[in-house]
Design an enzyme around this catalytic site. Structure first.
Site, mmCIF file in Angstrom:
data_model
loop_
_atom_site.group_PDB
_atom_site.id
_atom_site.type_symbol
_atom_site.label_atom_id
_atom_site.label_comp_id
_atom_site.label_asym_id
_atom_site.label_seq_id
_atom_site.Cartn_x
_atom_site.Cartn_y
_atom_site.Cartn_z
ATOM 1 C CD GLU A 35 -2.983 -1.180 2.240
ATOM 2 O OE1 GLU A 35 -4.087 -1.619 1.924
ATOM 3 O OE2 GLU A 35 -2.721 -0.726 3.367
ATOM 4 C CG ASP A 49 -7.305 -5.527 5.002
ATOM 5 O OD1 ASP A 49 -6.921 -5.659 6.170
ATOM 6 O OD2 ASP A 49 -7.212 -4.464 4.364
ATOM 7 C CD GLU A 58 -9.841 -0.945 8.402
ATOM 8 O OE1 GLU A 58 -8.912 -1.524 8.993
ATOM 9 O OE2 GLU A 58 -9.727 -0.480 7.250
HETATM 10 C C1 BDP Z 1 -6.147 -2.060 6.140
HETATM 11 C C2 BDP Z 1 -6.431 -0.708 6.721
HETATM 12 C C3 BDP Z 1 -5.263 0.244 6.561
HETATM 13 C C4 BDP Z 1 -3.995 -0.415 7.081
HETATM 14 C C5 BDP Z 1 -3.796 -1.759 6.411
HETATM 15 C C6 BDP Z 1 -2.604 -2.509 6.989
HETATM 16 O O1 BDP Z 1 -7.558 -0.162 6.057
HETATM 17 O O2 BDP Z 1 -5.568 1.427 7.263
HETATM 18 O O3 BDP Z 1 -2.890 0.403 6.856
HETATM 19 O O4 BDP Z 1 -4.928 -2.568 6.625
HETATM 20 O O5 BDP Z 1 -2.848 -3.461 7.738
HETATM 21 O O6 BDP Z 1 -7.168 -2.931 6.533
HETATM 22 O O7 BDP Z 1 -1.467 -2.191 6.701
#
Ligand code: BDP
Length: 720
Positions: free
Chosen positions: A310, A384, A412
């Site tokens: 990401e 996730d 979340e």
């Molecule tokens: C996702 C979240 C994000 C996190 C990412 C992670 O939306 O904010 O940075 O996981 O685990 O679910 O790195």
């Protein structure tokens, strides 16, 4: 005269307040360490078993144990027993290590094999007196034993004849805070970050100690203070001093501090032109940084790293592997005993492979290539933190690499802080699943308990803690913090037993109330699955903040960010074909598991649409069509919430007003949101299936456009 009258008036009011039970007014700050008076039935018995404190040794940890005993006994029994150097009366509590107490050594307790953190609590006779001994091989083990002793009282377990011997099954039991330096908490729903970087290191707020107490009470022994999307500034000297101040507060409680490290830090703050892990200047930079950290924090735990994920920098920016990146950092930490926790949460911006397969594709070839002070941290499921996912295939595929499981305590994807969802059941479901890695019985829990020869085992939870008065944004979310600690201590623990203990400590001992609350908790997560993502659906949340439904979203720049990527719904049917005829993600599991998930005859209903694309008219094992079953599940989710509301309402007489009112209001929000999820999802899927709703199920009150137009731009906790 006037003043006197005023004073006595005030005293009267105060007395009245206490007498009327306003002393019971609670705001959740005390968590499960409420230490309320035990009441008549238990008072005499417990008092007889707590007449004298006999600590062995004078470390800060033993001092913390003494002060916790004082706090607990004062709260539960109304008085603090005296302290003595040796047992001189019946009912003494003797606590320490054999190294610090000849009396404890002479008791010859079964401490062997309990490691540093295990303990024994036992009724014994010392100098002819009845006593309870709380003993361990280290002072931290003693502290854990003291917390367990107090927990026994809080849950009304007898102390006479007590005989407990326990040790954690995992070595690292860690919270991951996703806290930014400006105190915004990514995916946080409980206020700002606890860490007031601006006033540290000078001001060590008392709350930091309460944080440490709460964690120690459930065995948590590590904390990553900052977001995995890491600001490199945390590694600057100015911040390291602040980090050291927190480490000083946590140390007596056995909690080690870790930091999320930004892999690009040598460039961002080090003045180097590259962060290539094979570049000697980069290696030297990290080595010097590690040396600097350990000068300030001798027991620093190590680095957590999110790399090439990401948008975060990583070794692949220099055509190096994750192992090369991790091992370079590991070499810098190794002389100090530190470790690297390298996250496997990766999916590429270019790769068109099924996202559920990418972490395995990336990491499986690296098995056995990591240094012996590296752990790979794997999320519980392959996508996730969804309300339900099958277990991550890496758990059954890395025989030479110690794996840490990462779960998300903060909700979340399960309704933030206003939906009641007890996550103990979700984590236990994953932990109890059989990977079949070494034949039957290789559950995820057992995989985690195996350090693969390194001695490194662990579990990490993304924290749900903020500076809200109640820490987690709702009372019931405290249960998830608590359950995480308990399951990290014993991944084979029972989610129900944990819920029961937490309920007694948090709400009170009335058996009907406890049964009712535990019942609500045990079905709460399934309710969320049902109204959000039933039958194996996933990632149907609205964009960015993930609050509310967005199953129709299809226009985000990357395919795997869109809910339609996951539901694959069209006029014919719904679901993601990950069987051999589809993306073949099942091939990443052991053959037995692959066969189970891969066939429509054997795939569990709960995972159906995760692994298969089926027609709307597909016949389920129940005889229902998929369409009818889907609608049933949405409605069941809403109905469960309504039932929870009715149960909760009946508990009013037993629960203090503020906490009762807040949860009542939150359940109203949850019910409203559940209906919203149900209606919006059905409206969207019906626009494709064109099928009528089965008899007895109401049409959504609005058309699809109405639901698509709902926006909640200020939902909390967004990534920045
Ligand atoms: C996702 C979240 C994000 C996190 C990412 C992670 O939306 O904010 O940075 O996981 O685990 O679910 O790195």
């Amino acid at each position: 005269m006037r003043v006197e009258r005023f004073m006595s008036g005030l005293a009267l009011i105060l007395l009245a307040l206490v007498g009327a039970g306003v002393a019971h007014a609670e705001d959740g700050y005390a968590l499960w360490l409420r230490y309320r008076p035990v009441g008549q039935t238990w008072d005499a018995r417990y008092t007889a078993a707590a007449t004298q404190l006999v600590p062995a040794g004078g470390s800060a940890t033993i001092t913390a144990a003494t002060s916790e005993l004082n706090r607990g006994l004062r709260g539960m029994l109304g008085a603090v027993p005296g302290q003595a150097a040796s047992v001189s009366r019946d009912g003494a509590i003797l606590y320490g290590t054999p190294a610090n107490s000849r009396v404890i050594a002479a008791l010859d307790l079964p401490l062997k094999g309990l490691g540093n953190d295990g303990f024994v609590i036992r009724s014994v006779r010392v100098n002819g007196h009845r006593a309870t001994v709380i003993a361990a091989n280290s002072d931290v083990g003693v502290l854990y034993g003291v917390f367990r002793f107090l927990e026994r009282m809080e849950t009304r377990e007898p102390l006479a004849g007590v005989d407990v011997r326990d040790a954690p099954k995992l070595k690292l039991r860690m919270l991951n805070h996703w806290d930014n330096l400006d105190r915004h908490v990514e995916r946080g729903y409980a206020g700002l970050s606890l860490w007031d970087w601006f006033t540290l290191p000078e001001w060590k707020a008392p709350r930091y100690t309460d944080y440490a107490r709460a964690n120690a009470s459930i065995g948590i022994n590590g904390t990553v203070l900052n977001n995995v999307n890491a600001n490199p500034d945390i590694l600057r000297p100015r911040f390291l001093k602040k980090v050291a101040a927190l480490a000083d507060v946590f140390r007596p409680y056995g909690i080690h501090v870790y930091l999320s490290a930004n892999f690009g830090a040598p460039v961002a703050i080090g003045g180097l032109k590259t962060a290539d892990p094979l570049d000697p200047k980069v290696q030297a930079w990290w080595k010097a940084k590690a040396d600097e950290i350990y000068r300030l924090i001798p027991d620093f735990g190590g680095f957590l790293v999110k790399a090439n994920s990401e948008g975060q920098p990583g070794p692949q920016d220099y055509h190096r592997t994750h192992a090369q990146g991790a091992n370079m950092l590991a070499a810098a930490l190794k002389p100090h005993g530190g470790i690297v926790i390298w996250r496997a949460f990766v999916y590429s911006a270019q790769n068109s492979e099924d996202r559920a397969k990418q972490a395995y594709s990336e990491f499986k070839p690296l098995d056995g290539k990591f240094a012996d002070n590296v752990m790979v941290q794997v999320k519980n499921g392959p996508i996730d933190f969804q309300p339900r996912e099958p277990f991550h295939p890496l758990f059954g595929a890395m025989p030479h690499t110690p794996l840490m499981m990462e779960v998300e305590i903060t909700k979340e994807y399960l309704g933030f802080n206003t939906h009641l969802a007890y996550l103990g059941t979700m984590w236990a479901e994953v932990l109890d699943t059989d990977t079949w890695q070494h034949g039957q019985g290789t559950t995820v829990a057992r995989v985690l308990e195996d350090g693969k020869g390194t001695g490194l085992t662990g579990m990490a939870g993304v924290s749900n803690i903020g500076n809200d008065r109640d820490w987690t944004g709702s009372e019931f979310d405290q249960a998830n913090w608590y359950a995480f600690g308990r399951l990290a201590w014993n991944p084979q623990g029972s989610a129900e037993a944990i819920a029961r203990d937490w309920t007694k400590m948090t709400w009170g001992e009335n058996p009907q109330m406890v049964d009712a609350i535990v019942g609500m908790m045990m079905e709460s997560r399934e309710a969320v699955v049902n109204y959000m993502t039933p039958l194996g659906l996933a990632h149907q949340m609205a964009t960015g903040h993930h609050h509310g439904p967005g199953p129709w979203v299809h226009n985000l720049s990357r395919p795997e960010w869109n809910p339609v990527y996951y539901n694959r719904a069209d006029a014919n049917g719904i679901g993601f074909d990950r069987s051999a005829t589809g993306s073949d993600a099942i091939a990443q599991y052991a053959p037995h598991v692959a066969a189970l998930f891969g066939s429509l005859n054997t795939v569990p209903d709960k995972d159906l649409l995760w692994f298969h694309h089926v027609p709307w008219t597909y016949r389920m094992r129940s005889g229902q069509t998929l369409w009818d079953s889907l609608i049933d599940h949405y409605d069941k989710g809403v109905a469960t919430v309504a039932q929870m509301q009715r149960t909760w309402a009946l508990l009013k007489p037993y629960i203090d007003k503020q906490r009762f009112d807040e949860e009542t209001a939150f359940m109203e929000i949850q019910h409203h949101d559940a209906l919203w999820w149900r209606n919006a999802s059905i409206a969207y899927f019906q626009s494709l299936s064109k099928l009528p709703l089965p008899a007895g199920h109401a049409e959504p009150p609005h058309d699809l456009r109405y639901y698509e137009a709902i926006k909640t731009p200020y939902a909390p906790g967004q990534a920045e």
